[in-house]
Write an enzyme that holds these catalytic residues in place. Structure first.
Site, PDB file in Angstrom:
ATOM      1  N   GLY A   1     -52.247  -6.141 -52.579  1.00  0.00           N
ATOM      2  CA  GLY A   1     -53.237  -5.288 -51.935  1.00  0.00           C
ATOM      3  C   GLY A   1     -52.745  -4.777 -50.601  1.00  0.00           C
ATOM      4  O   GLY A   1     -52.554  -5.564 -49.676  1.00  0.00           O
TER       5      GLY A   1
ATOM      6  N   CYS B   1     -59.593  -2.422 -43.390  1.00  0.00           N
ATOM      7  CA  CYS B   1     -58.171  -2.087 -43.267  1.00  0.00           C
ATOM      8  C   CYS B   1     -57.999  -0.574 -43.183  1.00  0.00           C
ATOM      9  O   CYS B   1     -58.578   0.168 -43.978  1.00  0.00           O
ATOM     10  CB  CYS B   1     -57.403  -2.637 -44.468  1.00  0.00           C
ATOM     11  SG  CYS B   1     -55.623  -2.389 -44.354  1.00  0.00           S
TER      12      CYS B   1
ATOM     13  N   GLY C   1     -53.890  -1.952 -47.886  1.00  0.00           N
ATOM     14  CA  GLY C   1     -54.804  -0.917 -47.430  1.00  0.00           C
ATOM     15  C   GLY C   1     -56.102  -0.803 -48.183  1.00  0.00           C
ATOM     16  O   GLY C   1     -56.855   0.151 -47.972  1.00  0.00           O
TER      17      GLY C   1
END
EC number: 1.1.1.205
Length: 476
Positions: free
Chosen positions: A294, A301, A296
Site C-alpha cells: 500500500g 496519506c 498512498g
C-alpha cells in the site's frame, strides 16, 4: 509509453457464486499473518501513534487479530508496551513484578502505578517470596512505613506444574485473586490470577502464542537504533517485527531486513510498504516473512499528491499476491479500507490480512484524548509522514526540536485530522469480521483461501458504484 490500468476497491464488485453456507458461523476467518504466525481474524491494527499502543493491541488479540505497536516511542517505552500486552492475558505470568519488603509504601505505590498493576509480590534479600501487597493493603496506609508493615505474610502458593483447574480450585477455596507459583526453595516461578483465568475463558477466539499469551507485533525503522530496538522488542516478547518505511522498495528497507534477519534469524519479520510485484520479489529475497502492500492509499496519506507515485490498492494487492503465492509469503493489504466490503475485496484479491488505521482511530483503545467540537466528540488521527508526527518523532529521538529546521527540511506526505469518537473497538471488529464472513458466503467460500480461488471480479462504472450505495431515499 504504455499505460497500465489500475483499480481500487470502488472500481469493482465480487460476482456472487452458488453457496452451500446456511449460516455465517460455518465460515472460518483463520489466516496467515506471516510465514509462521496464524491469526483468527484477518485484521491488523496499524503501527500508527494514534492507533496502536498496548490497549489497542490487547483488544486486537482478544478479538483474534493482532496489533502492531508503533515505533514513535523510546526503545524502553515501546518494549514496555509489548510487555503490557503479553502480561494482559497470560494464564501464568512468568516474571511477575516484585518488590523488596524493606522498600517504602510510597515505592510500592509508584511502582504499581508505573506498571499499571494492582498488586506486587514481596521478596526478601534472597529473592524468596515473603508476602504480597495489593491495592487493598495500600489504600489507607499512607506513604510512611515499609511494605513489611502492610503486606499479607501468610501467602497461599502453588508448585510449578499446577494445572489450570487446580489453580482455579485453590483461588476459589481461599477466596483470593492471586496465586504465586514458587519452587521448593521459595523462589517465585510465576503468578496466576483470577483475572487471567477469566480472560482465557471470555475470549475463546483470541490469538495467542505458544505460551498462551496474546500475540503482539512492533514496528522498527530503517536508521539508527533499529537493531538495538529489535533486540529489546524481541526480548520483551514481540511475536513479529515490522520494518516501517513509506517506500519499502528501497535499499534502506532491503538492507534493514537483511541486517535484522542476520542478527535474529528466528525473528518473524514483515516489511513494507510496497506496491509492485518487483517490490514484493525483492523484499522476499531479502528474507521477509510477510509483505505489507500500500503506497498512498491511506485516508491521511498524501504521498500520491506530493510525489505523484502510487498504485491503486486493489491492483497493487493482486500484483504482489501473485509473487507472494509463488514463494509462500503472505501479503498484508495496508490502506484504503473503509468498509468490510473493501476488506473482503482485498482478501479475495490475494491478501491474507488487512491492516486498518482510520477505522480503529477514534476508539476508546486508540491513544489520545477525546476532543469536543461543535457538540460532537472526536480523536486525533494522523499520518506517520505528517509534519506533526515527524516533529514528535524527532523530539523522542533527540529530546529537543528546532521548529524552523523541521519546517524547512521536511516534506510532509501525511496529514493530521480528526475522526469521530467511536466507542469500543470490539464492536467495530465484530462488524468487520461479520461483513467478511458474509462476503465469504456470497463467494461460496468457507475459508479465505477458498474465496481467493472462487473470486471473480467485475469492473463497474461510476453509475454502478452509485447504484451500490443507498439511493432515492432520505437517510434517517
Amino acid at each position: 509509453m504504455e499505460f497500465k490500468e489500475g483499480l481500487t476497491f470502488d472500481d469493482v464488485l465480487l460476482v456472487p457464486k452458488y453457496s452451500d453456507i446456511t449460516s455465517r458461523s460455518q465460515t472460518d476467518l483463520t489466516t496467515k499473518l506471516s510465514r509462521n504466525i496464524t491469526i483468527n481474524i484477518p485484521f491488523v491494527s496499524a503501527n500508527m501513534d494514534t492507533v496502536t499502543e498496548s490497549s489497542m493491541a490487547v483488544a486486537m488479540a482478544r478479538a483474534g487479530g493482532i496489533g502492531i505497536i508503533h515505533r514513535f516511542l523510546t526503545i524502553q517505552e515501546q518494549a514496555n508496551e509489548v510487555l503490557k500486552v503479553k502480561r494482559s492475558g497470560s494464564v501464568m505470568i512468568e516474571n511477575p513484578y516484585s518488590i523488596s519488603s524493606d522498600k517504602s509504601i510510597q515505592d510500592a505505590l509508584d511502582y504499581a502505578e508505573d506498571k499499571e498493576i494492582s498488586g506486587l509480590l514481596v521478596v526478601d534479600s534472597n529473592s524468596k517470596l515473603v508476602g504480597i501487597v495489593t491495592e487493598r493493603d495500600l489504600l489507607f496506609a499512607g506513604s510512611n512505613g515499609t511494605i513489611a508493615d502492610v503486606m499479607t505474610k501468610d501467602v497461599v502458593t502453588a508448585k510449578p506444574g499446577v494445572s489450570l483447574d487446580e489453580a482455579k480450585d485453590i483461588l476459589h477455596k481461599h477466596r483470593i485473586e492471586k496465586l504465586p507459583i514458587v519452587d521448593d526453595s521459595g523462589i517465585i516461578q510465576g503468578l496466576i490470577t483470577s483475572k487471567d483465568i477469566t480472560n482465557n475463558t471470555d475470549y475463546p477466539n483470541a490469538s495467542k502464542d505458544k505460551k498462551g499469551r496474546p500475540l503482539v507485533g512492533a514496528a522498527v525503522g530503517v536508521k539508527g537504533d533499529f537493531l538495538e530496538r529489535s533486540e529489546s522488542l524481541l526480548n520483551a516478547g514481540a511475536d513479529v517485527l515490522v520494518v516501517d518505511i513509506a517506500h519499502g522498495h528501497s535499499e534502506n528497507a532491503i538492507s534493514t531486513v537483511r541486517n535484522i534477519k542476520k542478527a535474529f534469524p528466528d525473528c518473524e519479520l514483515i516489511a513494507g510498504n510496497i506496491a509492485t510485484a518487483q517490490g514484493a520479489e525483492d523484499l522476499i529475497k531479502a528474507g521477509v516473512d510477510a509483505v505489507k502492500v500500500g503506497v498512498g492509499s491511506g485516508s491521511i496519506c498524501i504521498t500520491r499528491v506530493i510525489t505523484g507515485s502510487g498504485v491503486p490498492q486493489l491492483t497493487a494487492v493482486m500484483d504482489c499476491a501473485k509473487i507472494g503465492n509463488d514463494h509462500g509469503i503472505p501479503i498484508i493489504s495496508d490502506g484504503g479500507t473503509r468498509t468490510s466490503g473493501d476488506a473482503t475485496k482485498a482478501l479475495a484479491a490475494g491478501a491474507s490480512s488487512v491492516m486498518v488505521g482510520s477505522m480503529l482511530g477514534g476508539t476508546d483503545e486508540s491513544p489520545g484524548t477525546v476532543l469536543t467540537k461543535n457538540g460532537k466528540r472526536f480523536k486525533v488521527y494522523r499520518g506517520m509522514a505528517s509534519l506533526a508526527a515527524s516533529i514528535g518523532r524527532k523530539s523522542k529521538e533527540t529530546g529537543s526540536i528546532s521548529l524552523e529546521d523541521d519546517l524547512n527540511d521536511y516534506v510532509a506526505e501525511g496529514v493530521e485530522a480528526m475522526v469521530p469518537y467511536k466507542g469500543t473497538v470490539t464492536d467495530i471488529l465484530k462488524q468487520l469480521a461479520g461483513g467478511v464472513r458474509s462476503g465469504l458466503s456470497y463467494c461460496g467460500a468457507h475459508t479465505i483461501p477458498q474465496m481467493q480461488q472462487n473470486a471473480e471480479f467485475i469492473k463497474m462504472s461510476r453509475a454502478g458504484f452509485a447504484e451500490s450505495q443507498p439511493h432515492d431515499v432520505l437517510l434517517m
